[in-house]
Design a protein around this motif. Structure first.
Motif, short mmCIF file in Angstrom:
data_model
loop_
_atom_site.label_atom_id
_atom_site.label_comp_id
_atom_site.label_asym_id
_atom_site.label_seq_id
_atom_site.Cartn_x
_atom_site.Cartn_y
_atom_site.Cartn_z
N MET A 159 0.93 -1.30 0.05
CA MET A 159 -0.11 -0.09 0.14
C MET A 159 0.93 1.39 0.02
SD MET A 159 -3.28 0.28 2.18
CE MET A 159 -3.93 -1.25 2.08
N ASP A 160 0.64 1.97 -1.01
CA ASP A 160 1.59 3.21 -1.16
C ASP A 160 0.71 4.53 -0.46
OD1 ASP A 160 3.09 5.29 -1.76
OD2 ASP A 160 3.31 5.01 -3.84
N GLU A 161 1.14 4.93 0.76
CA GLU A 161 0.44 5.98 1.34
C GLU A 161 0.95 7.36 1.09
OE1 GLU A 161 -0.93 5.51 5.19
OE2 GLU A 161 -1.46 3.35 4.91
N THR A 162 1.74 7.34 0.08
CA THR A 162 2.09 8.86 -0.41
C THR A 162 1.06 9.47 -1.07
OG1 THR A 162 3.10 8.10 -2.10
CG2 THR A 162 4.66 8.26 -0.53
N TYR A 163 0.09 8.92 -1.64
CA TYR A 163 -1.14 9.39 -2.46
C TYR A 163 -2.33 9.76 -1.54
CZ TYR A 163 1.79 7.91 -6.44
OH TYR A 163 2.65 7.95 -7.45
N ALA A 164 -2.67 11.19 -1.57
CA ALA A 164 -3.98 11.35 -0.95
C ALA A 164 -5.29 10.76 -1.74
CB ALA A 164 -3.93 13.04 -0.79
N ILE A 165 -5.04 10.92 -3.13
CA ILE A 165 -6.19 10.08 -3.79
C ILE A 165 -5.59 9.52 -4.93
CG2 ILE A 165 -7.11 11.80 -5.13
CD1 ILE A 165 -9.49 10.61 -3.22
N GLU A 166 -6.36 8.62 -5.39
CA GLU A 166 -6.06 7.98 -6.70
C GLU A 166 -7.23 7.35 -7.42
OE1 GLU A 166 -2.59 4.63 -5.76
OE2 GLU A 166 -3.51 5.18 -3.82
N MET A 167 -7.08 7.74 -8.80
CA MET A 167 -8.27 7.29 -9.60
C MET A 167 -7.48 6.11 -10.41
SD MET A 167 -10.45 10.72 -10.21
CE MET A 167 -11.80 9.97 -10.86
N LEU A 168 -7.86 5.06 -10.36
CA LEU A 168 -7.34 4.15 -11.05
C LEU A 168 -8.00 3.23 -12.19
CD1 LEU A 168 -5.52 2.35 -7.87
CD2 LEU A 168 -4.58 3.81 -9.50
N HIS A 169 -7.38 3.55 -13.32
CA HIS A 169 -8.21 2.58 -14.49
C HIS A 169 -9.76 3.07 -14.62
CE1 HIS A 169 -4.45 0.63 -14.70
NE2 HIS A 169 -4.48 0.05 -13.52
N ILE A 170 -10.03 4.35 -14.57
CA ILE A 170 -11.35 4.85 -14.71
C ILE A 170 -12.06 4.87 -16.08
CG2 ILE A 170 -12.98 7.01 -14.29
CD1 ILE A 170 -12.13 5.55 -11.68
#
Lengths: 381, 312, 514
Positions: free
Chosen positions: C1-12
């Protein structure tokens, strides 16, 4: 032009007719339920009675005579409906048609009874009076930004009280009703041109009936085939674009309401100059003719020709209500039914929208299926 | 003179109640042109209650009449809510339909009830002579009507509700800019329902107040003789603000009262102005006022426009 | 789990009937960064943000907050997750105060009544902390656009949002306000807020963003670090090919004066002052004169006054030697074509068919209407068909297509076809390329230059610096209703032009041209 085969359900005319029929059926059904609630035993017969209207008479001459009566009242209704229809095409809701109708009634009766003028002058008076009322709304809308619905409502009541006052001088001593035309001024009665012969000598069937239908057709032609109609509808759809294209949108707005007013005013003359009814000078509410016109307009799919049939239908069931057994059922059932039909007309736009969406979705699916099939075919090669 | 004041106050009460109803509906973004019909339905419910409770304690009669008429009005405006909020119907059309429907339905109902009681009675009239006494307290020559108090309370409550509470803030946001309201998580449909139903409650109460104002029986074929529309004029004249609506209602109520009692004043009677002129005055005044104020009207910006989620 | 990202939108992936708005798009927003989302109009930026904000639901793909998968079904969910958005069109209630707007939806209540004092204190504290100056008790309708935007930002901060979306925030601002906004954004990210900045303006992205993701026609193209890239690369990613930044054209050969405007003053609809103050200018045959300026500096009103949509307070307009100051719109349009700023408001009757729209400025001519007032439908059809072919206007059903159902680009093409084909000596084109993609823009620029070369006088109103510099032969800068400078595009620079547009520089123009 490539012609893609369109589903019949997407055809606007077909949708309007379908929607109208649906409104009528539901309206009648609710009316039937009300009848059931009042007295279950006779409900079925009662609803048939309403729908039969003049056919309730056993003999053909009697039927024709009372068909004539229904037509006599259809003509003014149609005129009010056309008034509302015409204005609606230009983006204006002419709820003031009721008041313009009242103004027309006042003017033609005053001209006929107090001034004893011939029918064509009386008719002209009604037209002008209605036109003036419409023009007031138009001016307020164009130059003072007053909503035409609100202005129309105010003028409905002003018109009612004015006409009550005006006609108080020509009413019978013993009753609040105005003098009878046939005993006061027969010259003011609209000519029949022999039309009464078709309706078992129903002398109330006058040129008003064919004239109102003719006016509907003329309006249709004006709206769809002429430069004037092009301008009016452009103004109705998009006032700013109309202005940009150099159309005089204020003038068009006023002109539209003036014509709308004249139509409604003429409608009143079409009824009161037959002598079929007299004006009640103590009336405390605006005659429903103008409001029923709203029903006919929307039921007719906002199309002048459709409005002809819708007006007849509304009047048909309204007249039909009179044949109910008054000891069991109130005749206002038919008003109730037409009110429900108007209410349901509010859903028509949504209905069409939903129908289009369904048809589109179905087409989309078919298209996707075809593409899929084609893609598979391509792969296999 | 006392009669004039009394009539002015009672008519003003009717107009205040109904106009406040319209005010709530419009602030939520729905135009309620069916106020006239809502009044008829409220009047019907109230009148039937008055009739049914003949002989009951006065306090019960007053409260029950208010409750039932409010409920009748509320139920009736469901018709408006369904059509205009969920089905994006033309609000002018629906309002008009409601007005015609109310009179027709009330007439049918009253006639049916009357006929059921007595087959020979085919009138559409309800009598409530006895119960009407419950509504009135005599102070000298002045007949104080409990409904006057109701109107004042409604006025104060409306003011507080609209300007001082969370509900009011959200309601007005829905009438001004529903997209904005939606974006901060306010359920526009719910708030519009609230506005419409409150208009039903107030309109319904207004209906019973109106038909008990002067007479002790009511013929339902006549509806409420345009009072709903007059209330609409009051609301516009009052610029959609409760305090102004109260003042406008007093002015219009005064004219309405004059038409009832002008013959009792020698100097007015001597003018020989027909009563209808006084009836006409409120409409003429509001038309003139509208002509001068509509250029920068304070009407809720989104009123009359169905809210469509996809246009945000 | 990468916690440096606040929000991720993946393969939308988000589909609409007929198009795929987002096709397998992935965006990862680091905590505390300013992340730009770049793409042309219609590239799918707004759809993607609507998915993040819960306005739409994606068919495929996942959204993660702090590494954990989340479902966002409506704006409330987004709000609960700390996502806030400044919409392109502000979501403010005009007649409410700033404070009421900020509170709306999260009101504090005491004893059933609104409690505003605490809210006011919190708002004051926030505006102090981030340098957002607004008067909490001012009504929205009385404050500037920049202050309205700050109200929107305060709305997000008041809700303690951590992820802030800015949707095309600079379009409505003056250069100073843009500079202030950039500073505010930097402050916010310094305080640990994560920012998604949607834009199609390369300069702004280069100035403020840390990283940039690019979308093109619904597809994800890539993400780059701003410090490792340049404008040319970004624009290539955005458009998909090298953009011809310079328009190919010859020097103008101006001839006789076609339009002369003297001391024009036009009242404002928004405020009590005049929107256009004492403006004089001339446009000659065979030249393109451009009115440049930030939106809302009187350009719109100037065009309204010129074309007759609004009356003048004072001044005189001469077209081809005729005084048309008081002439009707119709009589002006004999020699003047007008591509309006707002194609939906003025340019088209959306519920009319394409063919009816094609004759909107000519339907009254004998070619299309008989002496008795009947429309000649066959002539209308033929004429529309010809224009559709010539200008390559694409639509579902040809001339009978309802204008509303056409794409924005084709609607604009239809208007341009109509206005160019109509007889005219003067062409007034107001933001003719607004909202169009690069291909369409190049085409329209070429058309304007062709008009000029064929001897028409062209008056172009534009907000885009690049368009101003590339297309025009003379530049007039409008600032607060006045012409503050006349520049030659061959000798001036974008920086100088910017100074004029911001009102920082001003030259007196004694006489326009001989």
């Amino acid at each position: 032009m490539k012609t893609q085969k369109e589903s019949i359900f997407k055809n606007a005319g077909f949708q309007s007719i379908l929607a109208a029929i649906l409104c009528i059926v539901i309206g009648l059904f609710i009316g039937f339920l009300v009848l059931l609630a009042i007295n279950p035993a006779g409900a079925g017969e009662a609803i048939v009675t309403i729908m039969r209207n003049f056919l309730n008479y056993p003999t053909r001459p009697a039927q024709m005579k009372y068909l004539g009566n229904t037509l006599v009242k259809t003509a003014p209704l149609l005129m009010c409906a056309l008034s509302i229809n015409f204005c609606y095409k230009v983006g204006l809701f002419n709820i003031g048609a009721a008041g313009q109708y009242v103004a027309g009634a006042g003017a033609c009766l005053y001209a006929a009874l107090a001034l004893e003028l011939p029918w064509y002058i009386c008719l002209l008076c009604a037209m002008v009076a209605g036109g003036i009322f419409g023009t007031i709304v138009g001016f307020l809308k164009a130059y003072a930004n007053v909503n035409e619905v609100i202005a129309g409502i105010m003028l409905n009541w002003i018109g009612l009280y004015l006409v009550n006052m005006l006609l108080a001088g020509v009413k019978e001593q013993a009753s609040p009703y105005t003098f009878n035309l046939s005993s006061t001024n027969t010259a003011a009665i609209l000519p029949t041109l022999g039309l009464e012969k078709f309706f078992s000598n129903n002398k109330y069937v006058t040129i008003a009936v064919p004239l109102s239908i003719l006016i509907a057709i003329v309006l249709y032609i004006i709206l769809t085939k002429t430069k004037f109609g092009y301008e009016l509808q452009a103004t109705g759809f998009n006032k700013d674009a109309a202005k940009y294209a150099g159309m005089n949108e204020k003038r068009n707005m006023i002109l539209t309401l003036m014509i709308g007013g004249a139509l409604a005013g003429t409608g009143a003359a079409f009824l009161y100059l037959t002598g079929f009814e007299q004006w009640q000078t103590t009336a405390s509410s605006v005659p429903s003719m103008g409001f029923n016109g709203i029903a006919a307009t929307f039921l007719g799919g906002l199309h002048p020709i459709g409005t002809i049939f819708a007006s007849y239908f509304i009047q048909h069931i309204t007249s039909g209500g009179a044949y109910l057994d008054k000891a069991i059922y109130p005749s206002q059932i038919s008003e109730l039914i037409s009110a429900i039909i108007i209410y349901l007309c509010g859903f028509v736009l949504f209905f069409k929208f939903a129908m289009n969406k369904r048809v589109d979705a179905a087409q989309e699916r078919r298209k996707a299926a075809a593409e899929n099939a084609a893609a598979k075919g391509g792969e296999s090669k | 003179m006392i009669l004039l004041i009394q009539y002015t106050l009672i008519f003003a009460s009717v107009l205040t109640l109904v106009a406040l109803g319209g005010c709530f509906s419009e602030h939520s973004g729905v135009i309620n042109l069916g106020l006239e019909g809502t009044m008829v339905m409220g009047a019907l419910g109230g009148a039937l209650t008055l009739k049914a409770l003949t002989g009951a304690p006065y306090i019960v009669i007053v409260l029950a009449a208010i409750l039932v008429s409010a409920l009748s009005g509320l139920l009736y405006t469901v018709l408006l809510g369904v059509a205009s909020i969920h089905f994006k119907a033309d609000q002018t059309l629906v309002g008009t339909a409601m007005n015609i429907l109310a009179t027709a339905a009330a007439t049918v109902m009253v006639k049916a009830i009357n006929m059921a009681e007595n087959p020979d009675n085919v009138s559409a009239t309800i009598q409530y002579v006895n119960s009407k006494r419950a509504l009135i307290v005599r102070i000298g020559n002045f007949e104080f009507n409990w409904f006057m108090l109701v109107a004042v309370i409604a006025l104060i409550c409306s003011y507080v509700l609209l300007y001082k509470t969370r509900f009011g803030l959200r309601l007005m946001a829905c009438g001004e800019n529903p997209q904005a309201a939606d974006s901060v998580g306010i359920n526009v449909f719910k708030m519009r329902w609230a506005g419409v139903l409150i208009s039903g409650i107030l309109g319904g109460i207004g209906g019973i107040v109106y038909i008990t104002a002067g007479v002790s029986e009511w013929k339902f074929e006549t509806g409420v003789a345009g009072f709903g529309f007059l209330a609409l004029a009051v609301m516009i004249f009052g610029q959609w603000k409760p305090t102004n609506i109260g003042l406008a209602a007093l002015l219009f109520g005064f004219f309405r009262a004059l038409s009832n009692v002008y013959s009792g004043f020698p100097f007015l009677a001597a003018l020989k102005i027909p009563g209808t002129i006084y009836n006409m005055m409120p409409y003429i005044i509001s038309l003139i006022v509208l002509a001068f104020t509509s250029k920068n009207s304070r009407a809720p910006k989104a009123e009359g426009i169905p809210y469509d989620k996809s246009t945000r | 789990m990468d916690e440096t990202y606040a929000i991720e939108m993946l393969h939308i992936t988000k589909r609409f009937p007929g198009i795929i708005a987002n096709d397998d798009v992935t965006i990862q927003l680091k905590r505390g960064e300013i992340h730009a989302l770049l793409g042309e109009n219609g590239a799918g930026k707004s759809t993607l943000m609507s998915v993040l904000f819960g306005l739409y639901q994606a068919e495929e793909g996942t959204i993660r907050k702090d590494g954990k998968e989340v479902k966002i079904n409506n704006p409330n969910d987004a709000n609960d997750l700390g996502i806030g958005m400044v919409h392109q069109h502000f979501k403010l209630v005009q007649c409410f105060t700033v404070l009421d707007n900020i509170m709306l939806g999260v009101e504090t209540v005491k004893g059933g009544l609104l409690e505003k004092n605490e809210a006011r204190k919190k708002v004051m504290a926030l505006s102090e902390k981030y340098g957002l100056m607004v008067d909490p008790d001012a009504k929205i309708e009385d404050i500037t656009v920049g202050m309205q935007q700050r109200t929107e930002i305060l709305k997000m901060l008041y809700r303690d949002n951590e992820i802030l979306i800015f949707d095309e925030p600079t379009a409505v601002l003056t250069p100073q306000e843009i500079e202030e906004l950039m500073q505010i954004m930097r402050n916010l990210s310094a305080e640990g807020k994560s920012i998604l900045f949607i834009s199609h303006k390369l300069n702004e992205i280069m100035e403020v963003a840390d990283r940039c993701s690019v979308l093109r026609r619904g597809k994800y193209i890539g993400t780059v670090d701003i410090k490792d890239t340049n404008k040319a690369e970004l624009s290539r990613m955005m458009v998909g090919r090298d953009v011809q930044l310079v328009v190919d054209k010859q020097d103008a050969k101006p001839k006789e004066t076609v339009l002369k405007v003297e001391n024009m003053t036009v009242a404002s609809k928004v405020h009590k002052n005049n929107a256009v103050k004492n403006v004089s200018l001339e446009v000659r045959a065979g030249e393109i004169v451009c009115i440049a300026g930030i939106d809302g500096n009187g350009q719109t009103e100037f065009v309204y006054g010129l074309t007759g949509l609004e009356p003048l307070v004072s001044g005189k307009i001469t077209l081809e030697g005729q005084d048309i100051t008081h002439a009707s719109i119709r009589s002006r349009s004999k020699e003047m074509s007008h591509i309006p700023e707002d194609r939906h408001k003025h340019g088209l009757v959306l519920d009319y068919s394409l063919e009816y729209n094609m004759v909107l400025q000519r339907y009254f001519e004998p070619e299309f209407v008989s002496g008795a007032g009947f429309l000649k439908k066959k002539n209308i059809r033929d004429y529309a068909t010809r224009l559709i072919d010539e200008y390559d206007v694409r639509s579902g059903q040809g001339p009978i297509t309802i204008a509303r159902s056409m794409s924005g680009g084709n609607q604009q093409k239809a208007i341009i076809a109509r206005e160019l084909d109509k007889q005219h000596k003067l062409l007034v084109a107001v933001q003719p390329t607004r909202g169009l993609d690069v291909g369409a823009i190049e085409n329209i620029h070429a058309q304007l230059i062709k008009q000029r070369d064929e001897g028409a006088a062209v008056l172009l109103v534009s907000l885009e610096l690049e368009e101003v510099m590339n297309v025009s032969d003379r530049i007039l800068v409008m600032y607060e209703g006045e012409i503050v400078g006349e520049l030659d595009p061959r000798t001036t620079t974008a920086e100088e032009l910017g100074l004029y547009m911001a009102g920082a520089k001003k030259t007196d123009r004694k006489e326009v041209h001989a």
